[in-house]
Design an enzyme around this catalytic site. Sequence first.
Site, short mmCIF file in Angstrom:
data_model
loop_
_atom_site.label_atom_id
_atom_site.label_comp_id
_atom_site.label_asym_id
_atom_site.label_seq_id
_atom_site.Cartn_x
_atom_site.Cartn_y
_atom_site.Cartn_z
N CYS A 175 32.96 -1.79 79.38
CA CYS A 175 34.31 -1.28 79.12
C CYS A 175 34.49 -1.32 77.61
O CYS A 175 33.55 -1.63 76.88
CB CYS A 175 35.39 -2.04 79.88
SG CYS A 175 35.74 -3.72 79.33
N HIS A 207 19.37 -19.19 80.03
CA HIS A 207 20.13 -20.39 80.36
C HIS A 207 21.14 -20.20 81.49
O HIS A 207 21.48 -21.17 82.16
CB HIS A 207 20.90 -20.88 79.13
CG HIS A 207 20.01 -21.42 78.07
ND1 HIS A 207 20.51 -21.97 76.92
CD2 HIS A 207 18.66 -21.50 77.97
CE1 HIS A 207 19.49 -22.37 76.15
NE2 HIS A 207 18.36 -22.09 76.78
#
EC number: 5.3.1.6
Length: 147
Positions: free
Chosen positions: A68, A101
Amino acid sequence: MKIKTIGLASDHAGFALKQFVKQYLDEKGLPYKDYGTYDETSCDYPDYAHALAEGLEQGNVYPGIAICGSGEGISITLNKHAAIRAALCWTPEIAHLSRQHNDANVLVMPGRFIDNATARNIMDEYFSTDFEGDRHLRRIEKIPIRK
């Protein structure tokens, strides 16, 4: 990362970058499913974010890419879904860490703030980075709210 079919979603502000993403995926020979929007007519990003999230939850696509204007709204919406870990990435380094991670299953990019070359580098890093597991798995298992 084991890629199935990549799910795509954007609003009107992310549409142009999403078109570039499709070109990139075509060049790489990667399949994708576009959950919309399909033009630059003003629209509401949650409509497309929820459709992409449901596609991921049902196993129809993996991973996802969402765009967006700022990346924030679509990211917030995606992350309302318990199984989604959408990461807003504006550099390749952030994309790397979001995979390594956080095992991010949706790459979110800010359509109004990065150019195509940066998006290409972000996607290269995102798709080439595996989840490290170990202590990071323990952390992402704590993300869902337990009642």
